[in-house]
Design a protein around this motif. Structure first.
Motif, PDB file in Angstrom:
ATOM      1  N   HIS A 218      -2.864 -28.378 -11.878  1.00  0.00           N
ATOM      2  CA  HIS A 218      -3.128 -27.660 -10.632  1.00  0.00           C
ATOM      3  C   HIS A 218      -2.769 -26.190 -10.790  1.00  0.00           C
ATOM      4  O   HIS A 218      -1.755 -25.833 -11.408  1.00  0.00           O
ATOM      5  CB  HIS A 218      -2.320 -28.294  -9.497  1.00  0.00           C
ATOM      6  N   TRP A 219      -3.576 -25.295 -10.203  1.00  0.00           N
ATOM      7  CA  TRP A 219      -3.430 -23.858 -10.416  1.00  0.00           C
ATOM      8  C   TRP A 219      -2.044 -23.324 -10.085  1.00  0.00           C
ATOM      9  O   TRP A 219      -1.586 -22.330 -10.674  1.00  0.00           O
ATOM     10  CB  TRP A 219      -4.479 -23.095  -9.616  1.00  0.00           C
ATOM     11  N   SER A 220      -1.347 -23.963  -9.166  1.00  0.00           N
ATOM     12  CA  SER A 220      -0.028 -23.466  -8.775  1.00  0.00           C
ATOM     13  C   SER A 220       0.990 -23.595  -9.906  1.00  0.00           C
ATOM     14  O   SER A 220       1.932 -22.803  -9.993  1.00  0.00           O
ATOM     15  CB  SER A 220       0.479 -24.217  -7.541  1.00  0.00           C
ATOM     16  N   ILE A 221       0.794 -24.577 -10.781  1.00  0.00           N
ATOM     17  CA  ILE A 221       1.781 -24.812 -11.846  1.00  0.00           C
ATOM     18  C   ILE A 221       1.738 -23.717 -12.900  1.00  0.00           C
ATOM     19  O   ILE A 221       2.786 -23.141 -13.239  1.00  0.00           O
ATOM     20  CB  ILE A 221       1.567 -26.217 -12.464  1.00  0.00           C
ATOM     21  N   PRO A 222       0.572 -23.345 -13.471  1.00  0.00           N
ATOM     22  CA  PRO A 222       0.575 -22.213 -14.406  1.00  0.00           C
ATOM     23  C   PRO A 222       0.973 -20.897 -13.740  1.00  0.00           C
ATOM     24  O   PRO A 222       1.579 -20.041 -14.387  1.00  0.00           O
ATOM     25  CB  PRO A 222      -0.866 -22.156 -14.927  1.00  0.00           C
ATOM     26  N   LEU A 223       0.681 -20.757 -12.440  1.00  0.00           N
ATOM     27  CA  LEU A 223       1.077 -19.519 -11.763  1.00  0.00           C
ATOM     28  C   LEU A 223       2.593 -19.388 -11.670  1.00  0.00           C
ATOM     29  O   LEU A 223       3.135 -18.282 -11.704  1.00  0.00           O
ATOM     30  CB  LEU A 223       0.445 -19.439 -10.379  1.00  0.00           C
ATOM     31  N   ILE A 224       3.295 -20.507 -11.566  1.00  0.00           N
ATOM     32  CA  ILE A 224       4.759 -20.454 -11.598  1.00  0.00           C
ATOM     33  C   ILE A 224       5.220 -19.901 -12.942  1.00  0.00           C
ATOM     34  O   ILE A 224       6.190 -19.139 -13.025  1.00  0.00           O
ATOM     35  CB  ILE A 224       5.359 -21.852 -11.343  1.00  0.00           C
ATOM     36  N   GLY A 225       4.514 -20.282 -14.004  1.00  0.00           N
ATOM     37  CA  GLY A 225       4.832 -19.735 -15.328  1.00  0.00           C
ATOM     38  C   GLY A 225       4.679 -18.232 -15.383  1.00  0.00           C
ATOM     39  O   GLY A 225       5.464 -17.532 -16.028  1.00  0.00           O
ATOM     40  N   THR A 226       3.671 -17.695 -14.663  1.00  0.00           N
ATOM     41  CA  THR A 226       3.487 -16.235 -14.666  1.00  0.00           C
ATOM     42  C   THR A 226       4.586 -15.527 -13.875  1.00  0.00           C
ATOM     43  O   THR A 226       4.926 -14.391 -14.177  1.00  0.00           O
ATOM     44  CB  THR A 226       2.107 -15.847 -14.089  1.00  0.00           C
ATOM     45  N   VAL A 227       5.149 -16.206 -12.858  1.00  0.00           N
ATOM     46  CA  VAL A 227       6.295 -15.631 -12.137  1.00  0.00           C
ATOM     47  C   VAL A 227       7.466 -15.467 -13.103  1.00  0.00           C
ATOM     48  O   VAL A 227       8.135 -14.427 -13.127  1.00  0.00           O
ATOM     49  CB  VAL A 227       6.696 -16.523 -10.946  1.00  0.00           C
TER      50      VAL A 227
END
Length: 488
Positions: free
Chosen positions: A387-396
């Motif tokens: 889900h897109w939210s999971i890789p976005l947490i990595g970018t945080v």
């Protein structure tokens, strides 16, 4: 400081020896009086931070465009009939100049004053946006984008100098921390703006946007950005005194008599010398280069990652995806600014010491840990299509790691290398920008061959190798600096 070690970079304190010969008694020294309000060191705190804010905005809005065109690379390629590699040269040329430009801007500010150089860079950067917007072919577009990178580096090249002009060593860290947020945040916010705009207007409007924002900034700085370099202010004072009393010869202590060509040559060679003779600077510059090359490589691939299955984002949604690293960046910046002096004082007390530069580094270990975690996290979650939210947490986490390393290392350079701090900063800027410009040209093929999981793991593995550096320099940095003294 001896004449052979004077630093022609912005973070130099404005004092150096000056020989007056046998007729010194017939010359009058021009200097600030005690508590002189014209001395930038004596300005009210609110006005100092007003200048810091203006300089920070120059260092933000001009580098903002370094990656702004990343979300519209396919639009550019389609219009000009150019492949992805050629289109990417506009970003690489810009980023490369962010490293080369400061080598010239620094001695120019030492010759002509900070304010003059800021305004010069702003004027030309603003005007260059016109041929970029109207470029008839990809060659013209790339050439003028590269030139705009050179003039866009004026804030990066002189921001630290302006801060050093106004703040003493004990008061500088918070101002430097605030300033450092902006040139590092710019490459993240640029694509956000580009992604949102391109869904509603033609991509050429990005250049018009840059023209308007830099033009507004130019007008504001023309009226409100005062000169901060003490010697330049004293030079104006000296000229006024000479007009009033032509029979007296005046001089300014620290006013370098060296030619501009000598300053440029010395500035560039000193930065390269400190880069390759100081193990600490070389190692941490490689660290910064890894972050920059990863960041620009990732941003160059963002559109490809997010617009294809399983995510299929619109260009606007791709733009908002850049908020991931931006959020990590801003939150961590606040933490670093508020805590770096407290950590320094804690380390000094713990070691029964008055303090040393290495006590700036503990927070860098947090960034060193988060960097490989974020790279592995992002690469493999994208590879598995989570889900897109999971890789976005990595970018945080990636944004947080940048600040943890960059801000602390910049402050460490200032403390550790004193009069040569500007060369250390220029060395880091030069290497990270050159590597950050070149690496993205090749990683596209690596991702095509290895996928994003293994591809990002290559960057992550290098980050693991470099991870112990801040901790090792915390314990052994002082010994290394003593073993490799720099005589610039």
């Amino acid at each position: 400081m001896s004449p052979g070690r004077d630093e022609q970079q912005p973070l130099l304190s404005n004092s150096e020896s000056y020989s007056h010969g046998q007729n010194d008694t017939h010359k009058q020294k021009v200097d600030f009086e005690e508590d002189d309000p014209e001395n930038p060191q004596n300005w009210p705190v609110y006005w100092k931070y007003a200048v810091v804010f203006q300089v920070s905005m120059i260092a933000f809005f001009l580098p903002l465009t370094s990656s702004m065109y990343a979300p519209v690379a396919d639009n550019i390629g389609t219009e000009y009939g150019a492949d992805d590699q050629i289109v990417l040269l506009n970003q690489s040329g810009y980023v490369c100049m962010l490293g080369i430009g400061p080598l010239l801007w620094a001695p120019m500010s030492e010759t002509f004053g900070r304010r003059t150089i800021y305004l010069l860079g702003l004027v030309i950067f603003t005007l260059i946006q016109i041929p970029i917007a109207l470029a008839p072919d990809i060659e013209t577009f790339v050439i003028f984008r590269t030139l705009s990178g050179f003039f866009g580096s004026v804030g990066v090249g002189n921001g630290g100098g302006s801060i050093s002009d106004m703040f003493g060593s004990r008061d500088r860290s918070k101002a430097v921390g605030f300033y450092m947020i902006w040139p590092l945040l710019a490459p993240t916010i640029g694509p956000l703006i580009g992604g949102i705009m391109v869904d509603h207007v033609n991509w050429h409007y990005l250049s018009w946007f840059n023209l308007v924002t830099s033009g507004i900034l130019l007008v504001a700085c023309y009226f409100f950005l005062h000169e901060t370099r003490a010697i330049t202010i004293l030079q104006h004072k000296k000229h006024e005194l000479e007009k009033e009393d032509s029979g007296t010869e005046y001089y300014i202590k620290g006013d370098s008599q060296k030619s501009f060509t000598f300053k440029v040559t010395g500035n560039a060679t000193r930065a390269l010398k400190i880069l390759f003779t100081q193990p600490i600077v070389l190692t941490m510059s490689i660290y910064q280069a890894l972050i920059f090359s990863t960041m620009y490589s990732l941003y160059a691939q963002y559109t490809s990652i997010w617009t294809k299955p399983p995510y299929q984002f619109t260009k606007t949604e791709v733009g908002f995806a850049y908020l991931g690293p931006a959020i990590g960046f801003v939150l961590t910046s606040i933490i670093v600014i508020l805590s770096i002096d407290k950590v320094y004082d804690w380390a000094a007390k713990r070691n029964d010491s008055d303090g040393q530069p290495e006590y700036r580094l503990p927070l860098a270990n947090v960034g060193a840990l988060l960097l490989p975690v974020s790279l592995f996290w992002f690469g493999w979650t994208v590879e598995k299509g989570l889900h897109w939210s999971i890789p976005l947490i990595g970018t945080v986490l990636f944004g947080a790691s940048q600040v943890g390393i960059f801000n602390t290392v910049q402050t460490y350079y200032i403390d550790a290398y004193a009069s040569n701090a500007a060369s250390a900063l220029a060395a880091g800027s030069f290497l990270r920008s050159i590597v950050g410009a070149i690496v993205p040209l090749f990683v596209g093929k690596m991702f095509d061959k290895l996928g994003y999981g293994w591809g990002m793991s290559v960057f992550g593995a290098i980050a693991v190798l470099l991870m112990p550096a801040p901790l090792l320099f915390y314990w052994f940095g002082k010994r290394l600096r003593e073993s490799y003294p720099f005589e610039g």
